[in-house]
Design a protein around this motif. Structure first.
Motif, short mmCIF file in Angstrom:
data_model
loop_
_atom_site.label_atom_id
_atom_site.label_comp_id
_atom_site.label_asym_id
_atom_site.label_seq_id
_atom_site.Cartn_x
_atom_site.Cartn_y
_atom_site.Cartn_z
N THR A 92 18.67 4.33 48.58
CA THR A 92 17.82 4.76 49.68
C THR A 92 17.43 6.22 49.52
OG1 THR A 92 18.91 3.18 51.11
CG2 THR A 92 17.62 4.89 52.17
N ALA A 93 18.36 7.07 49.11
CA ALA A 93 18.05 8.48 48.91
C ALA A 93 17.01 8.64 47.82
CB ALA A 93 19.31 9.27 48.58
N LEU A 94 17.15 7.87 46.73
CA LEU A 94 16.18 7.94 45.64
C LEU A 94 14.82 7.44 46.12
CD1 LEU A 94 15.60 8.60 42.72
CD2 LEU A 94 16.40 6.32 42.11
N ALA A 95 14.81 6.38 46.90
CA ALA A 95 13.55 5.86 47.44
C ALA A 95 12.88 6.89 48.33
CB ALA A 95 13.80 4.56 48.20
N ASP A 96 13.67 7.59 49.16
CA ASP A 96 13.13 8.65 50.01
C ASP A 96 12.52 9.76 49.16
OD1 ASP A 96 13.93 7.28 52.24
OD2 ASP A 96 15.71 8.51 52.61
N TRP A 100 5.57 19.36 47.23
CA TRP A 100 6.81 18.58 47.31
C TRP A 100 7.87 19.38 48.07
CZ3 TRP A 100 9.92 16.77 42.38
CH2 TRP A 100 10.77 15.73 42.73
N LYS A 101 7.99 20.65 47.73
CA LYS A 101 8.97 21.52 48.40
C LYS A 101 8.63 21.65 49.89
CE LYS A 101 10.88 26.19 48.26
NZ LYS A 101 10.89 27.47 47.54
N LYS A 102 7.35 21.83 50.19
CA LYS A 102 6.93 21.96 51.58
C LYS A 102 7.25 20.71 52.38
CE LYS A 102 2.57 21.92 53.07
NZ LYS A 102 1.15 22.27 53.16
N SER A 103 7.04 19.54 51.78
CA SER A 103 7.34 18.27 52.47
C SER A 103 8.83 18.14 52.75
CB SER A 103 6.90 17.09 51.60
OG SER A 103 5.52 17.06 51.46
N ILE A 104 9.65 18.54 51.77
CA ILE A 104 11.10 18.46 51.96
C ILE A 104 11.54 19.41 53.07
CG2 ILE A 104 13.33 18.98 50.88
CD1 ILE A 104 12.03 18.01 48.22
N TRP A 122 23.69 9.49 61.12
CA TRP A 122 23.56 10.94 60.98
C TRP A 122 24.26 11.44 59.71
CZ3 TRP A 122 19.97 13.76 62.60
CH2 TRP A 122 19.35 13.50 63.82
N GLY A 123 25.38 10.82 59.39
CA GLY A 123 26.08 11.20 58.16
C GLY A 123 25.22 10.93 56.93
N ILE A 124 24.56 9.78 56.93
CA ILE A 124 23.66 9.45 55.81
C ILE A 124 22.50 10.44 55.77
CG2 ILE A 124 22.01 7.73 54.99
CD1 ILE A 124 24.01 5.59 56.08
N GLU A 125 21.96 10.74 56.93
CA GLU A 125 20.83 11.69 57.01
C GLU A 125 21.24 13.06 56.48
OE1 GLU A 125 16.94 12.85 57.79
OE2 GLU A 125 17.78 10.85 57.91
N LEU A 126 22.43 13.51 56.86
CA LEU A 126 22.89 14.82 56.41
C LEU A 126 23.16 14.84 54.90
CD1 LEU A 126 25.15 15.83 59.41
CD2 LEU A 126 22.90 16.75 58.81
N ARG A 127 23.67 13.75 54.36
CA ARG A 127 23.87 13.67 52.91
C ARG A 127 22.52 13.68 52.19
NH1 ARG A 127 27.90 10.08 54.36
NH2 ARG A 127 26.70 8.25 53.80
N THR A 128 21.53 13.02 52.77
CA THR A 128 20.19 13.02 52.19
C THR A 128 19.63 14.44 52.18
OG1 THR A 128 19.78 10.76 52.91
CG2 THR A 128 17.85 12.11 52.42
N ARG A 129 19.82 15.16 53.28
CA ARG A 129 19.34 16.55 53.35
C ARG A 129 20.06 17.43 52.34
NH1 ARG A 129 15.34 14.77 54.50
NH2 ARG A 129 15.07 13.78 56.48
N ASP A 130 21.33 17.19 52.11
CA ASP A 130 22.07 17.96 51.10
C ASP A 130 21.50 17.68 49.71
OD1 ASP A 130 24.23 19.77 50.34
OD2 ASP A 130 25.11 17.99 49.39
N ARG A 131 21.20 16.42 49.46
CA ARG A 131 20.59 16.05 48.17
C ARG A 131 19.24 16.75 48.02
NH1 ARG A 131 20.58 11.52 44.49
NH2 ARG A 131 18.47 10.99 43.88
N GLN A 132 18.48 16.80 49.09
CA GLN A 132 17.17 17.45 49.03
C GLN A 132 17.30 18.96 48.88
OE1 GLN A 132 15.18 15.86 52.50
NE2 GLN A 132 14.32 14.19 51.29
N ARG A 133 18.36 19.54 49.43
CA ARG A 133 18.61 20.98 49.24
C ARG A 133 18.79 21.27 47.75
NH1 ARG A 133 23.06 23.46 48.20
NH2 ARG A 133 24.35 21.68 48.73
N LYS A 134 19.53 20.39 47.08
CA LYS A 134 19.73 20.56 45.64
C LYS A 134 18.41 20.35 44.89
CE LYS A 134 24.52 19.14 45.99
NZ LYS A 134 25.47 18.04 45.82
N LEU A 135 17.59 19.43 45.38
CA LEU A 135 16.29 19.18 44.76
C LEU A 135 15.39 20.41 44.89
CD1 LEU A 135 14.30 17.32 43.35
CD2 LEU A 135 13.75 16.33 45.58
#
Length: 152
Positions: free
Chosen positions: A3-7, A47-51, A82-95
């Motif tokens: 799901t994170a990759l799909a996002d 891409w950065k702006k969207s994230i 919310w836990g999943i959402e926060l992990r996704t945001r952490d992944r995006q921070r690294k991106l």
């Protein structure tokens, strides 16, 4: 994880649509021409702006208040979401760090070339993964070495 990759793919597709225009890099033009560099600079910036916009929305929702579901099962489900959402945001921070690195490489004239071999990464790979730093072959070799060291 899927799901994170799909996002991530959805956000990249949105960025590609946002920069629009008639130009798309092709193999028929000189590699890493000014037009290609400009395309990838704009794509990475969008891409950065969207994230960042998505992260701001999440932050806004978190600030609106704690989860107050009366039913324990509903509360647990909401907390898991919310836990999943926060992990996704952490992944995006690294991106975002990878995007910033790619933008820096564009400015330094290193973008589009493998950090291992120095060979061109290829337009197709960069369109699919604009933050790529290695050719497909070098990436596969890296992943094989990583797997072997993990198995030991």
């Amino acid at each position: 994880m899927a799901t994170a990759l799909a996002d991530e793919i959805d956000v990249l597709a949105k960025a590609k649509r946002a920069i629009g225009g008639d130009y798309a890099p092709s193999e028929d033009e000189p590699y890493m021409s000014e037009a290609q560099q400009d395309y990838f600079r704009r794509l990475l910036g969008e891409w950065k702006k969207s994230i960042l916009n998505s992260a701001a929305d999440t932050l806004q929702q978190l600030q609106e208040g704690p989860i107050r579901e009366p039913d324990l099962n509903d509360r647990a489900s909401s907390e898991t979401d919310w836990g999943i959402e926060l992990r996704t945001r952490d992944r995006q921070r690294k991106l975002i760090a990878k995007i910033d690195s790619a933008l820096r490489r564009i400015e330094e004239g290193e973008y589009g070339y493998c950090e291992v071999t120095g060979e061109p990464i290829g337009i197709g790979r960069l369109i699919a993964r604009p933050v790529a730093t290695m050719t497909v072959e070098a990436q596969q070799a890296h992943e094989r070495r990583e797997k072997i060291s993990r198995d030991d």
